[in-house]
Design an enzyme around this catalytic site. Structure first.
Site, PDB file in Angstrom:
ATOM      1  N   GLU A 277     -52.559 100.264 112.411  1.00 41.86           N
ATOM      2  CA  GLU A 277     -53.240 101.660 112.736  1.00 41.86           C
ATOM      3  C   GLU A 277     -53.371 102.359 111.597  1.00 41.86           C
ATOM      4  O   GLU A 277     -53.027 103.602 111.086  1.00 41.86           O
ATOM      5  CB  GLU A 277     -52.263 102.431 113.698  1.00 41.86           C
ATOM      6  CG  GLU A 277     -51.980 101.914 114.884  1.00 41.86           C
ATOM      7  CD  GLU A 277     -51.226 102.890 115.874  1.00 41.86           C
ATOM      8  OE1 GLU A 277     -50.387 103.618 115.367  1.00 41.86           O
ATOM      9  OE2 GLU A 277     -51.495 102.666 117.298  1.00 41.86           O
ATOM     10  N   LYS A 351     -41.373  96.467 119.484  1.00 44.12           N
ATOM     11  CA  LYS A 351     -41.355  97.466 120.810  1.00 44.12           C
ATOM     12  C   LYS A 351     -41.083  96.754 121.781  1.00 44.12           C
ATOM     13  O   LYS A 351     -41.537  95.400 121.947  1.00 44.12           O
ATOM     14  CB  LYS A 351     -42.805  97.859 120.929  1.00 44.12           C
ATOM     15  CG  LYS A 351     -43.163  99.050 119.655  1.00 44.12           C
ATOM     16  CD  LYS A 351     -44.192 100.019 119.849  1.00 44.12           C
ATOM     17  CE  LYS A 351     -44.639 100.959 118.789  1.00 44.12           C
ATOM     18  NZ  LYS A 351     -45.659 101.764 119.286  1.00 44.12           N
ATOM     19  N   ASP A 356     -47.404  99.552 124.369  1.00 48.22           N
ATOM     20  CA  ASP A 356     -47.126 100.581 123.485  1.00 48.22           C
ATOM     21  C   ASP A 356     -46.158 101.768 124.298  1.00 48.22           C
ATOM     22  O   ASP A 356     -47.020 102.661 124.683  1.00 48.22           O
ATOM     23  CB  ASP A 356     -48.426 101.455 123.072  1.00 48.22           C
ATOM     24  CG  ASP A 356     -47.899 102.272 121.831  1.00 48.22           C
ATOM     25  OD1 ASP A 356     -46.875 102.492 121.394  1.00 48.22           O
ATOM     26  OD2 ASP A 356     -49.043 102.847 121.314  1.00 48.22           O
ATOM     27  N   GLU A 384     -43.704 110.183 124.679  1.00 44.83           N
ATOM     28  CA  GLU A 384     -45.226 110.260 124.324  1.00 44.83           C
ATOM     29  C   GLU A 384     -45.954 109.874 125.603  1.00 44.83           C
ATOM     30  O   GLU A 384     -46.846 110.578 126.077  1.00 44.83           O
ATOM     31  CB  GLU A 384     -45.456 109.047 123.562  1.00 44.83           C
ATOM     32  CG  GLU A 384     -46.825 108.991 123.173  1.00 44.83           C
ATOM     33  CD  GLU A 384     -47.143 108.017 121.972  1.00 44.83           C
ATOM     34  OE1 GLU A 384     -46.513 107.510 121.378  1.00 44.83           O
ATOM     35  OE2 GLU A 384     -48.449 108.158 121.834  1.00 44.83           O
TER      36      GLU A 384
HETATM   37  C1  GCV Z   1     -46.079 106.488 114.531  1.00 43.75           C
HETATM   38  C2  GCV Z   1     -48.533 104.762 118.836  1.00 43.75           C
HETATM   39  C3  GCV Z   1     -48.286 106.180 118.669  1.00 43.75           C
HETATM   40  C4  GCV Z   1     -48.448 106.589 117.138  1.00 43.75           C
HETATM   41  C5  GCV Z   1     -47.481 105.820 116.568  1.00 43.75           C
HETATM   42  C6  GCV Z   1     -47.335 104.193 117.023  1.00 43.75           C
HETATM   43  C7  GCV Z   1     -46.448 103.382 116.131  1.00 43.75           C
HETATM   44  O1  GCV Z   1     -49.629 104.300 118.635  1.00 43.75           O
HETATM   45  O2  GCV Z   1     -49.358 106.985 119.541  1.00 43.75           O
HETATM   46  O3  GCV Z   1     -48.679 107.996 117.041  1.00 43.75           O
HETATM   47  O4  GCV Z   1     -47.525 105.957 115.084  1.00 43.75           O
HETATM   48  O5  GCV Z   1     -47.454 104.096 118.152  1.00 43.75           O
HETATM   49  O6  GCV Z   1     -45.408 103.009 117.009  1.00 43.75           O
HETATM   50  O7  GCV Z   1     -46.432 103.231 114.944  1.00 43.75           O
END
Ligand code: GCV
Length: 657
Positions: A277, A351, A356, A384
């Site tokens: 990202e 993860k 996600d 989230e």
């Molecule tokens: C910290 C998701 C979240 C992001 C987060 C990312 C990650 O995409 O929306 O905010 O970034 O996971 O775990 O790095």
């Protein structure tokens, strides 16, 4: 003199450590033997409880001392976290060979309450299954223009940072450390894994601020970790490259790390999000992620530190027209070929699901596919995608399912997490710590499951309720929390398909919000059906990343569990589930049911007025109003969307727009 138990600022909720939780200890005579910072913390706890409830505490009494009800005895200094607990001859004795064990032993006695002082109990040994039980805070030091102070934070500002620097008054951080120790957490990363320029400096010229936070957490056995930027040698060191094989880069990391340990002797290590990202990483130099992780591992190795290297690596600039690229495959494809190449103090942090933190995902196939790598499993206490701490969604059952999942039909995930269990923290400077007061249950449950991944989550929930609220409202609280994850699942994205959230902030429904985006999060609904074909035979091949029996189970819609069906298969709306319902009728039914369940839970919560303290109750009422509004919105958008796509009416003729 030991530091006193941290004082909570006026109006801050004591969470699972209200004074009453210490009544059984505080009315007794306690002897504490041993010395050290954490023994002092244990002493302070008992002393405060005794001052309140009339008991007595003596430290290191010699022979001839009066009889004691409770003895806490340190019999060594090996740093282990285990303790033994025995109740015989009317006395309760906790022994440990490391200070942390003694503190955990005391909290064990607190959890047992009067039971700790009743009857006889043969000696029990308590030892954490996982050595590292960690919270990652996605806290920014400076308020980020889009993400705010805490990325995906739903509990106010940061506990650590304020006005662009570490808080001057760290008493609340100490109180946080105390809460965490009481549920078994022993490590905290204090800043966001997305490391912006301001935060990058924490590693070097601002390490003193991190040291101050570490100092506040240390008395409760919590080691501090820091998220760092892979590009730090360039951003902070002025080097022309961050190439992990470049000698000057290696020297820079070695020097920077040596200075960190000058300030924080027990520093835990680094957390790194690389090539993910938009964060920098080794790919820019044609190097592997093992090269990247090992660079930092080498710098940390002389001091006993660990690098937590995140496996969350995927293409976030995908073309939605491209049906061959599958984000779910990415972590496995990137990392499995590197198995065996990571240094022993490098931990690959994975993860729990391949996507996600959705309300329902299969367990990541990476876990179990890297036997020669230390893995940590990452979950998200911060909600989230599960209601953002406005909705009640107790995640204990979900995490427990993950930890008890048998990757090859035999080996449990909980036993594979040799690098630890990590949660994205859901705590902030909110007076209730977690926004919704009931979201505290997630933080507590995480700590307890990290200590014992095979623990029964319902038992943990009962424990949390008893400590936090006493016995009065237990039945009502259990009713509102127990099934709340499944309720949330019912009114949001169906059958494991995921997302359908509003882009950016991820709160509330937007079925096509990410459908034509570059993020790789699609549901592919059309007039005939919905879901992602991830089979090996006709789809992206993701199902084949699993070991047997799962690759076979997931490969066919006939054997795939209903709740994961749309994660693995694109099926028609009239496909009949194992439940006997068609997919479309399941969507309608669950969405109506989900809202009804929220209505019922809200009633139960409202009925607890007078049994729960007014401030907590009022916050919960306010949050339930929002949860109900939002659940109805989810129901109506999802049902209307699928009715319009499929043209199939609800068999029960309920209102669909
Ligand atoms: C910290 C998701 C979240 C992001 C987060 C990312 C990650 O995409 O929306 O905010 O970034 O996971 O775990 O790095």
């Amino acid at each position: 003199m030991p530091l006193p138990v941290p004082a909570l600022p006026e109006g801050v909720d004591p969470a699972w450590l209200p004074p009453d939780a210490f009544r059984a200890v505080g009315t007794r005579r306690t002897l504490i033997r041993g010395s050290g910072l954490l023994v002092d913390s244990a002493h302070a706890e008992v002393a405060e409880a005794c001052a309140r409830f009339g008991g007595r505490v003596v430290r290191d009494a010699g022979p001839g001392a009066p009889p004691y009800d409770l003895v806490l005895e340190l019999r060594g200094t090996d740093g282990t976290e285990a303790f033994t607990y025995v109740r015989e001859g009317g006395r309760t004795t906790v022994t440990a060979s490391g200070q942390a064990g003694l503190l955990y032993g005391l909290f064990h006695v607190v959890r047992l309450g009067e039971d700790a002082f009743t009857g006889e109990r043969p000696q029990e040994e308590h030892r954490p299954a996982l050595a590292l039980r960690m919270l990652d805070h996605w806290d920014n030091v400076a308020v980020h223009p889009v993400m705010g102070q805490v990325e995906r934070g739903y509990a106010g500002g940061s506990l650590f940072w304020q006005d662009g620097r570490a808080r001057g008054d760290l008493e609340r951080v100490r109180a946080y450390g105390r809460l965490l120790a009481a549920c078994g957490i022993n490590a905290v990363a204090v800043n966001n894994v997305n490391v912006h320029d301001t935060e990058a400096h924490l590693l070097t010229d601002r390490i003193g601020e991190v040291a101050a936070i570490a100092g506040a957490l240390r008395p409760y056995g919590i080691r501090t970790h820091l998220s760092v930027s892979f590009a730090a040698p360039m951003v902070l060191g002025g080097l022309p490259t961050a190439d992990p094989l470049d000698a000057s880069v290696r020297a820079w990391w070695a020097g920077a790390t040596a200075r960190v340990y000058e300030d924080i002797e027990d520093f835990g290590g680094y957390v790194v999000k690389a090539d993910s990202e938009g964060q920098p990483g080794p790919f820019a130099y044609g190097r592997s992620h093992a090269d990247g992780a090992n660079l930092l591992a080498a710098a940390l190795e002389p001091y006993g530190g660990t690098v937590h290297w995140r496996a969350f690596v995927y293409d976030h600039r995908q073309d939605w027209r491209d049906r061959t690229t599958d984000r779910a495959r990415a972590a496995y494809d990137h990392f499995v070929p590197l198995d065996g190449e990571f240094a022993s103090n490098a931990v690959l942090q994975v993860k729990h699901g391949p996507m996600d933190f959705q309300v329902r995902e299969p367990v990541s196939p990476l876990i179990g596919a890297m036997p020669r790598t230390r893995l940590a499993v990452e979950v998200q206490a911060s909600q989230e995608y599960t209601g953002q701490q406005r909705h009640v969604c107790w995640l204990g059952p979900m995490w427990s399912e993950v930890l008890r999942f048998r990757v090859d039909g035999e080996t449990e995930v909980g036993s594979l997490a040799r690098g630890g269990l990590v949660a994205v923290s859901n705590a902030g400077d909110d007076p209730f710590w977690t926004g919704h007061p009931l979201a505290q249950a997630n933080l507590y449950t995480f700590g307890r499951l990290a200590w014992r991944p095979d623990a029964d989550p319902d038992g943990v929930l009962d424990e949390w309720i008893r400590l936090t609220f006493g016995t009065g409202p237990a039945t009502g609280l259990r009713a509102v929390l127990d099934g709340s994850w499944r309720t949330y699942e019912k009114y949001t994205a169906p059958l494991g398909v995921g997302f359908m959230v509003q882009p950016g902030h991820h709160y509330g429904p937007s079925v096509d919000g990410y459908e034509y985006s570059p993020w790789g999060t699609y549901h592919f609904a059309d007039r005939d059906g919905v879901g992602v074909d991830r089979s090996a035979a006709t789809g992206t091949g993701f199902a084949a990343q699993y070991a047997k029996p799962w690759c076979e189970v997931y490969e066919s819609p006939d054997t795939c569990p209903d709740e994961q069906l749309l994660f693995f298969h694109h099926v028609s709306y009239d496909h009949v589930l194992h439940s006997g319902k068609t997919v479309i009728q399941h969507i309608y039914d669950t969405h109506f049911e989900g809202v009804e369940e929220v209505e019922e839970a809200r009633e139960v919560w409202v009925s607890l007025a007078g049994v729960i303290d007014p401030a907590r109750h009022a916050r919960g009422v306010e949050r339930y109003e929002e949860q109900l509004r939002s659940a109805r919105e989810w129901r109506d958008q999802i049902n209307s969307y699928f009715f319009r796509k499929s043209g199939v009416p609800d068999a029960q003729g309920r209102r669909i727009y």
